[in-house]
Motif scaffolding. Sequence first.
Motif, PDB file in Angstrom:
ATOM      1  N   ILE A  72      -2.830 -11.493  26.756  1.00 34.92           N
ATOM      2  CA  ILE A  72      -1.484 -11.245  26.232  1.00 34.92           C
ATOM      3  C   ILE A  72      -0.846 -10.062  26.967  1.00 34.92           C
ATOM      4  O   ILE A  72       0.329 -10.098  27.336  1.00 34.92           O
ATOM      5  CB  ILE A  72      -1.498 -11.019  24.706  1.00 34.92           C
ATOM      6  CG1 ILE A  72      -1.867 -12.311  23.960  1.00 34.92           C
ATOM      7  CG2 ILE A  72      -0.168 -10.468  24.203  1.00 34.92           C
ATOM      8  CD1 ILE A  72      -0.842 -13.432  24.067  1.00 34.92           C
ATOM      9  N   ASN A 102       0.528  -9.244  19.672  1.00 36.65           N
ATOM     10  CA  ASN A 102      -0.271 -10.449  19.881  1.00 36.65           C
ATOM     11  C   ASN A 102       0.522 -11.628  20.417  1.00 36.65           C
ATOM     12  O   ASN A 102       0.025 -12.759  20.435  1.00 36.65           O
ATOM     13  CB  ASN A 102      -0.959 -10.860  18.573  1.00 36.65           C
ATOM     14  CG  ASN A 102      -1.954  -9.830  18.119  1.00 36.65           C
ATOM     15  OD1 ASN A 102      -2.779  -9.368  18.886  1.00 36.65           O
ATOM     16  ND2 ASN A 102      -1.867  -9.442  16.856  1.00 36.65           N
ATOM     17  N   SER A 103       1.763 -11.376  20.844  1.00 40.56           N
ATOM     18  CA  SER A 103       2.553 -12.482  21.389  1.00 40.56           C
ATOM     19  C   SER A 103       3.569 -11.983  22.408  1.00 40.56           C
ATOM     20  O   SER A 103       3.905 -10.803  22.461  1.00 40.56           O
ATOM     21  CB  SER A 103       3.275 -13.233  20.270  1.00 40.56           C
ATOM     22  OG  SER A 103       4.351 -12.491  19.777  1.00 40.56           O
ATOM     23  N   TYR A 105       7.142 -13.418  23.020  1.00 36.14           N
ATOM     24  CA  TYR A 105       8.091 -14.380  22.462  1.00 36.14           C
ATOM     25  C   TYR A 105       9.456 -14.132  23.075  1.00 36.14           C
ATOM     26  O   TYR A 105      10.082 -13.100  22.833  1.00 36.14           O
ATOM     27  CB  TYR A 105       8.150 -14.206  20.948  1.00 36.14           C
ATOM     28  CG  TYR A 105       8.786 -15.348  20.200  1.00 36.14           C
ATOM     29  CD1 TYR A 105      10.162 -15.555  20.242  1.00 36.14           C
ATOM     30  CD2 TYR A 105       8.025 -16.205  19.428  1.00 36.14           C
ATOM     31  CE1 TYR A 105      10.752 -16.592  19.555  1.00 36.14           C
ATOM     32  CE2 TYR A 105       8.604 -17.242  18.724  1.00 36.14           C
ATOM     33  CZ  TYR A 105       9.967 -17.433  18.790  1.00 36.14           C
ATOM     34  OH  TYR A 105      10.551 -18.462  18.096  1.00 36.14           O
ATOM     35  N   ASN A 114       7.047 -19.038  23.796  1.00 35.59           N
ATOM     36  CA  ASN A 114       6.147 -18.178  23.058  1.00 35.59           C
ATOM     37  C   ASN A 114       4.713 -18.349  23.540  1.00 35.59           C
ATOM     38  O   ASN A 114       4.189 -19.454  23.545  1.00 35.59           O
ATOM     39  CB  ASN A 114       6.230 -18.499  21.559  1.00 35.59           C
ATOM     40  CG  ASN A 114       5.516 -17.490  20.686  1.00 35.59           C
ATOM     41  OD1 ASN A 114       5.087 -16.436  21.145  1.00 35.59           O
ATOM     42  ND2 ASN A 114       5.387 -17.812  19.420  1.00 35.59           N
ATOM     43  N   TYR A 115       4.116 -17.261  23.980  1.00 40.48           N
ATOM     44  CA  TYR A 115       2.680 -17.190  24.213  1.00 40.48           C
ATOM     45  C   TYR A 115       2.139 -16.357  23.062  1.00 40.48           C
ATOM     46  O   TYR A 115       2.617 -15.236  22.841  1.00 40.48           O
ATOM     47  CB  TYR A 115       2.358 -16.440  25.511  1.00 40.48           C
ATOM     48  CG  TYR A 115       2.436 -17.257  26.763  1.00 40.48           C
ATOM     49  CD1 TYR A 115       1.321 -17.948  27.218  1.00 40.48           C
ATOM     50  CD2 TYR A 115       3.604 -17.301  27.504  1.00 40.48           C
ATOM     51  CE1 TYR A 115       1.377 -18.672  28.394  1.00 40.48           C
ATOM     52  CE2 TYR A 115       3.660 -18.030  28.681  1.00 40.48           C
ATOM     53  CZ  TYR A 115       2.549 -18.708  29.114  1.00 40.48           C
ATOM     54  OH  TYR A 115       2.602 -19.421  30.272  1.00 40.48           O
ATOM     55  N   TYR A 116       1.175 -16.859  22.318  1.00 42.43           N
ATOM     56  CA  TYR A 116       0.624 -16.032  21.249  1.00 42.43           C
ATOM     57  C   TYR A 116      -0.846 -16.345  21.025  1.00 42.43           C
ATOM     58  O   TYR A 116      -1.331 -17.438  21.306  1.00 42.43           O
ATOM     59  CB  TYR A 116       1.422 -16.168  19.954  1.00 42.43           C
ATOM     60  CG  TYR A 116       1.414 -17.545  19.321  1.00 42.43           C
ATOM     61  CD1 TYR A 116       0.527 -17.853  18.293  1.00 42.43           C
ATOM     62  CD2 TYR A 116       2.320 -18.520  19.717  1.00 42.43           C
ATOM     63  CE1 TYR A 116       0.526 -19.102  17.699  1.00 42.43           C
ATOM     64  CE2 TYR A 116       2.330 -19.770  19.136  1.00 42.43           C
ATOM     65  CZ  TYR A 116       1.438 -20.062  18.123  1.00 42.43           C
ATOM     66  OH  TYR A 116       1.440 -21.296  17.540  1.00 42.43           O
ATOM     67  N   TRP A 117      -1.533 -15.342  20.519  1.00 38.10           N
ATOM     68  CA  TRP A 117      -2.951 -15.444  20.208  1.00 38.10           C
ATOM     69  C   TRP A 117      -3.047 -16.033  18.809  1.00 38.10           C
ATOM     70  O   TRP A 117      -2.523 -15.482  17.848  1.00 38.10           O
ATOM     71  CB  TRP A 117      -3.568 -14.057  20.301  1.00 38.10           C
ATOM     72  CG  TRP A 117      -5.041 -13.987  20.058  1.00 38.10           C
ATOM     73  CD1 TRP A 117      -5.953 -14.999  20.146  1.00 38.10           C
ATOM     74  CD2 TRP A 117      -5.792 -12.824  19.718  1.00 38.10           C
ATOM     75  NE1 TRP A 117      -7.212 -14.537  19.873  1.00 38.10           N
ATOM     76  CE2 TRP A 117      -7.139 -13.202  19.603  1.00 38.10           C
ATOM     77  CE3 TRP A 117      -5.438 -11.501  19.489  1.00 38.10           C
ATOM     78  CZ2 TRP A 117      -8.147 -12.302  19.276  1.00 38.10           C
ATOM     79  CZ3 TRP A 117      -6.445 -10.607  19.167  1.00 38.10           C
ATOM     80  CH2 TRP A 117      -7.780 -11.000  19.066  1.00 38.10           C
ATOM     81  N   LYS A 118      -3.740 -17.173  18.674  1.00 37.62           N
ATOM     82  CA  LYS A 118      -3.830 -17.890  17.402  1.00 37.62           C
ATOM     83  C   LYS A 118      -4.602 -17.116  16.330  1.00 37.62           C
ATOM     84  O   LYS A 118      -4.273 -17.177  15.157  1.00 37.62           O
ATOM     85  CB  LYS A 118      -4.512 -19.252  17.601  1.00 37.62           C
ATOM     86  CG  LYS A 118      -3.715 -20.264  18.376  1.00 37.62           C
ATOM     87  CD  LYS A 118      -2.528 -20.771  17.623  1.00 37.62           C
ATOM     88  CE  LYS A 118      -2.896 -21.719  16.508  1.00 37.62           C
ATOM     89  NZ  LYS A 118      -1.746 -22.165  15.718  1.00 37.62           N
TER      90      LYS A 118
END
Length: 195
Positions: A72, A102-103, A105, A114-118
Motif C-alpha cells: 500500500i 490501508n488504501s 482511493y 481503489n487499492y485497499y488491504w482487505k
Amino acid sequence: MIINPRVLIEKNYIAAAQANDLEVVERVFNEEARKISSILLKFGSNSLSRADFCLNIALKELGIPCSPEQMITLIKRSNTPKRYKERSSYDYKLGRKISDKNSFYLESKSVNINYYWKYPQQENEAHPNFLFRESSRNVIRFEVQYKSPNLYPLVQGIRGDSKFFISIDGHSIEDVYQASVLEQVHNPSIPVDII
C-alpha cells in the motif's frame, strides 16, 4: 441498496464475483425480495447506480516479497492522474486532512480507483467475516468503480432480465469489459515496476 454478489449467494467477503455468478445472484435476490415484500422489484427490473470491477492481488501466492502494508505504501507513491483526487478525511488530532493508511482511493466525477488491504476492514467483531478474516491477510483489492455516467455504455444494447449474460467467444461481455476496464485504468495510474 448495495448488493455484493458473493456475499448474497455464499457469504464470501473475499472472492470477487464472476459473470457466471450473476444467474444465481438473480435467483437468490428474487427469492429474498419475495420474502420481504411482494411489491419489491425483481432483479432485472432494477437499475445500476455503480458497477465495481475488481481484482484480488494475493501477495504471497504471487511470490511478491513484501507485506500488504509495504505494498500500500508503494502504491501510494505512484503517480496520480490529473483528473483524480485522493480521498481524505479531516483528522482532528493532527489538525489536517489525511488519507486512509490501508488504501489508495482516487476519485473523479465518473470513476473511482481503489487499492485497499482487505484484512483491516474485517477487524471489527461485528463484521460478518470476522471469524474468517485470516484468509484476507495478504490480499490487496484493486477496484474500479464506474459511476452512473459510465454505466450507460456498459449496458447499452444488452437485453433481457439479466443484463450480463451475452457471450463473446465463450466469455461474457461483462468479463471482456471488466478486463478492458482494469487494464485501461491500471496502466496509466500505477507504474508497472512497483508491482
